[in-house]
Write a protein that holds these residues in place. Structure first.
Motif, PDB file in Angstrom:
ATOM      1  N   GLY A  15       0.845  -1.190   0.000  1.00 54.59           N
ATOM      2  CA  GLY A  15       0.000   0.000   0.000  1.00 54.59           C
ATOM      3  C   GLY A  15       0.875   1.232   0.000  1.00 54.59           C
ATOM      4  N   CYS A  16       1.835   1.263  -0.914  1.00 57.09           N
ATOM      5  CA  CYS A  16       2.899   2.277  -0.901  1.00 57.09           C
ATOM      6  C   CYS A  16       2.401   3.672  -1.257  1.00 57.09           C
ATOM      7  CB  CYS A  16       4.018   1.875  -1.841  1.00 57.09           C
ATOM      8  SG  CYS A  16       3.510   1.777  -3.587  1.00 57.09           S
ATOM      9  N   GLY A  17       1.219   3.781  -1.869  1.00 60.29           N
ATOM     10  CA  GLY A  17       0.696   5.098  -2.216  1.00 60.29           C
ATOM     11  C   GLY A  17       1.634   5.864  -3.122  1.00 60.29           C
ATOM     12  N   ALA A  18       1.918   7.115  -2.750  1.00 61.50           N
ATOM     13  CA  ALA A  18       2.750   7.983  -3.583  1.00 61.50           C
ATOM     14  C   ALA A  18       4.244   7.740  -3.407  1.00 61.50           C
ATOM     15  CB  ALA A  18       2.423   9.444  -3.286  1.00 61.50           C
ATOM     16  N   GLY A  19       4.632   6.720  -2.662  1.00 61.84           N
ATOM     17  CA  GLY A  19       6.036   6.326  -2.572  1.00 61.84           C
ATOM     18  C   GLY A  19       6.868   7.083  -1.557  1.00 61.84           C
ATOM     19  N   ASN A  20       6.245   7.948  -0.747  1.00 61.34           N
ATOM     20  CA  ASN A  20       7.004   8.719   0.242  1.00 61.34           C
ATOM     21  C   ASN A  20       7.776   7.811   1.183  1.00 61.34           C
ATOM     22  OD1 ASN A  20       4.423   9.896  -0.621  1.00 61.34           O
ATOM     23  ND2 ASN A  20       5.102  11.724   0.453  1.00 61.34           N
ATOM     24  N   LEU A  21       7.109   6.762   1.637  1.00 64.01           N
ATOM     25  CA  LEU A  21       7.736   5.876   2.622  1.00 64.01           C
ATOM     26  C   LEU A  21       8.652   4.867   1.945  1.00 64.01           C
ATOM     27  CD1 LEU A  21       4.558   5.429   4.800  1.00 64.01           C
ATOM     28  CD2 LEU A  21       6.466   6.988   5.174  1.00 64.01           C
ATOM     29  N   THR A  22       8.342   4.507   0.713  1.00 69.75           N
ATOM     30  CA  THR A  22       9.256   3.642  -0.042  1.00 69.75           C
ATOM     31  C   THR A  22      10.624   4.312  -0.136  1.00 69.75           C
ATOM     32  OG1 THR A  22       7.301   3.114  -1.398  1.00 69.75           O
ATOM     33  CG2 THR A  22       9.413   2.224  -2.117  1.00 69.75           C
ATOM     34  N   ALA A  23      10.625   5.616  -0.384  1.00 67.59           N
ATOM     35  CA  ALA A  23      11.882   6.361  -0.470  1.00 67.59           C
ATOM     36  C   ALA A  23      12.631   6.329   0.851  1.00 67.59           C
ATOM     37  CB  ALA A  23      11.606   7.805  -0.886  1.00 67.59           C
ATOM     38  N   LEU A  24      11.910   6.479   1.960  1.00 65.96           N
ATOM     39  CA  LEU A  24      12.562   6.459   3.273  1.00 65.96           C
ATOM     40  C   LEU A  24      13.110   5.072   3.590  1.00 65.96           C
ATOM     41  CD1 LEU A  24      10.103   8.650   5.371  1.00 65.96           C
ATOM     42  CD2 LEU A  24      12.315   9.299   4.401  1.00 65.96           C
ATOM     43  N   LEU A  25      12.397   4.036   3.211  1.00 64.82           N
ATOM     44  CA  LEU A  25      12.888   2.674   3.421  1.00 64.82           C
ATOM     45  C   LEU A  25      14.153   2.436   2.598  1.00 64.82           C
ATOM     46  CD1 LEU A  25       9.447   0.837   3.339  1.00 64.82           C
ATOM     47  CD2 LEU A  25      10.950   1.015   5.338  1.00 64.82           C
ATOM     48  N   GLN A  26      14.191   2.961   1.381  1.00 65.54           N
ATOM     49  CA  GLN A  26      15.400   2.840   0.547  1.00 65.54           C
ATOM     50  C   GLN A  26      16.572   3.594   1.162  1.00 65.54           C
ATOM     51  OE1 GLN A  26      14.602   4.027  -3.504  1.00 65.54           O
ATOM     52  NE2 GLN A  26      13.904   1.981  -4.072  1.00 65.54           N
TER      53      GLN A  26
END
Length: 267
Positions: free
Chosen positions: A49-60
């Motif tokens: 449920g990554c949505g706009a990717g804000n948290l995906t970027a932080l996880l990276q």
């Protein structure tokens, strides 16, 4: 509880710009969940449920050597994610049915699982995606009994809107903390569950309407158009003004409760 629509068939049309109007307030619980992740170095991470990717970027950023995958059901959200994170890896999928190709070390899911039904089956299914020692990290709003959510259901069932909205699910999917404990404790080696109430200080005209229009109100709004949509928004705004009246400085205070779950498998 009347619930006339199969929740598995719900496909919400997300508006990334509307959702992100309150990006700072929505980000805070996501970061609070991230702070409590176990001290490990996961090789494969899923942002479910990554949505706009804000948290995906932080996880990276936190684990630059990890393979981080973002999965979401909204093309509008994923378009924003791909624009914001061109080197990210994102997949559009039905979250009820999607299965990863490889076992994972961390499943991070923020403000997503409340949209999915059958948590008694969902949570064990997610745990089955993990490697030994893997972690499931969850944050979900628990607002079904707050005026923000109750007014949506009451209006949808009222004579003025029932013909169009009567089949929209009430989405009371989130269990109580004790139920999650009983469900997860036998399956994991470490379990942490807690709840937090955030007091969001909102500005502007009808801020609770605007907040809900980016999230829980969307299944109702997308069923209407024209005058009916305008009337529904006005009726909901009036109820929110009574439930959350402006303070003397013009701010509106929105208490918002969320549940956090960290479940880790044995090595």
């Amino acid at each position: 509880m009347p619930d006339h629509q199969d929740p598995k068939q719900i496909q919400v049309q997300w508006d990334a710009a509307q959702y992100l109007r309150f990006g700072g307030e929505r980000l805070r619980p996501a970061l609070d969940l991230m702070v409590h992740l176990p001290a490990q170095t996961p090789a494969r991470i899923l942002d479910l449920g990554c949505g706009a990717g804000n948290l995906t970027a932080l996880l990276q950023q936190r684990w630059p050597e990890a393979d981080v995958l973002g999965v979401d059901g909204s093309e509008d959200m994923l378009a924003k994610a791909r624009a914001n994170l061109p080197r990210g890896r994102f997949i559009a999928a039905d979250l009820n049915r999607w299965t990863p190709e490889h076992k994972l070390d961390l499943i991070y899911t923020n403000a997503t699982l409340q949209w999915l039904p059958d948590h008694e089956q969902l949570f064990p299914r997610l745990l089955s995606f993990l490697n030994p020692g893997g972690c499931l990290a969850v944050q979900m709003p628990i607002m079904h009994d707050a005026p923000l959510r109750l007014a949506q259901v009451e209006l949808a069932r009222s004579p003025a809107y029932a013909g169009v909205l009567g089949e929209v699910s009430e989405r009371r999917n989130v269990l109580d903390m004790g139920a999650y404990y009983d469900l997860l404790r036998p399956r994991v080696t470490a379990l942490d569950i807690w709840q937090t109430t955030y007091l969001h200080i909102l500005k502007g005209a009808d801020p609770v309407l605007e907040w809900a229009s980016g999230s829980s109100l969307r299944p109702y709004l997308e069923k209407m158009e024209g005058e009916q949509l305008r009337n529904f928004r006005a009726d909901y705004a009036r109820r929110m003004q009574l439930a959350y009246p402006p303070r003397t400085d013009g701010s509106t205070l929105l208490p918002f409760q969320r549940m956090f779950i960290l479940a880790r498998l044995a090595e």
